[in-house]
Design an enzyme around this catalytic site. Structure first.
Site, PDB file in Angstrom:
ATOM      1  N   SER A 104       0.787  -1.236   0.107  1.00  0.00           N
ATOM      2  CA  SER A 104      -0.052  -0.213   0.273  1.00  0.00           C
ATOM      3  C   SER A 104       0.899   1.496   0.139  1.00  0.00           C
ATOM      4  O   SER A 104       1.890   1.398  -0.731  1.00  0.00           O
ATOM      5  CB  SER A 104      -0.828  -0.343   1.980  1.00  0.00           C
ATOM      6  N   ASP A 162      -9.041  -4.142  -6.100  1.00  0.00           N
ATOM      7  CA  ASP A 162      -8.990  -3.437  -4.450  1.00  0.00           C
ATOM      8  C   ASP A 162      -9.723  -2.216  -4.596  1.00  0.00           C
ATOM      9  O   ASP A 162      -9.760  -1.065  -5.332  1.00  0.00           O
ATOM     10  CB  ASP A 162      -7.217  -3.454  -5.094  1.00  0.00           C
ATOM     11  N   HIS A 189      -7.483  -5.657  -1.434  1.00  0.00           N
ATOM     12  CA  HIS A 189      -6.293  -5.159  -0.601  1.00  0.00           C
ATOM     13  C   HIS A 189      -5.654  -6.113   0.244  1.00  0.00           C
ATOM     14  O   HIS A 189      -5.374  -5.319   1.637  1.00  0.00           O
ATOM     15  CB  HIS A 189      -6.723  -3.808  -0.204  1.00  0.00           C
TER      16      HIS A 189
END
Length: 217
Positions: A104, A162, A189
């Site tokens: 991320s 995602d 995610h």
């Protein structure tokens, strides 16, 4: 069978790593840095559905609120330099590291570290990078990191579904790397650990493990 490989992991909280550490009753040292060895043991599924953790960021898009939004265009990069210093310190004190892995915003930070390595920043010594659910920073302060192609060997992994970092944002990062290995999956995610994904990870890592073995004979 893969031999030992050492990584520098950059995650945020809540993150896949947080759940894994909780499940195994481990804690992270300050700076969100963990030196780990690759083994055959891993959690069955790595998700980032942990709740109740304090929000963290490698830099803030909104310095007034000390908050970060990957989709927010900003002129702020508050926190970046201290984060880079944390990584540099970890590499000096805990290294050497074969690779650096981020998830991320951690993956977005890894891309910046790769750019700095490309520019000759000697603080960052590693052979390859693995970016999961990464993206190109929308901070105007970071535009200089995307001006030149990055030749650091890199694996880019992101999910087509995602909803935290849309796949389109991860796709924007791909052209900034020279011949990256790109793995697109149909999940969300988190770090996928299915057989198909593991095969890609192993094939990517084996190139560097063979190189290491040849150096040490």
């Amino acid at each position: 069978m893969l031999s030992c490989s050492t990584f520098l992991l950059l995650f945020l909280s809540p993150s896949p790593l947080d759940l894994y550490l909780k499940q195994n009753k481990q804690t992270k040292p300050p700076g969100f840095v963990l030196k780990t060895e690759q083994t055959d043991q891993e959690p069955e599924c790595l998700t980032n559905d942990a709740q109740g953790d304090d929000p963290r960021a490698w830099w803030f898009s909104s310095p007034q609120e000390d908050s970060f939004d990957a989709m927010e265009h900003s002129d702020s990069c508050k926190g970046l330099e201290s984060s880079l210093e944390t990584i540099a310190k970890a590499m000096t004190e805990q290294g050497p590291f074969h690779g650096i892995l981020g998830f991320s915003q951690g993956a977005a930070l890894v891309a910046i570290v790769c750019a700095l390595k490309q520019q000759g920043d000697l603080r960052f010594q590693f052979d390859f990078a693995m970016l999961f659910a990464g993206f190109k920073s929308l901070s105007s302060c970071h535009s200089l990191y995307y001006e030149k192609p990055i030749s650091v060997p890199t694996l880019l992994v992101f999910g087509e579904t995602d909803r935290v970092i849309p796949a389109a944002m991860s796709e924007e990062l791909v052209p900034h790397f020279v011949d990256p290995v790109v793995l697109r999956h149909q999940l969300g995610h988190f770090v996928p650990t299915g057989a198909a994904q593991k095969k890609v990870y192993i094939e990517f890592l084996e190139k560097f493990l063979k190189k290491e073995a040849s150096v040490h004979g």
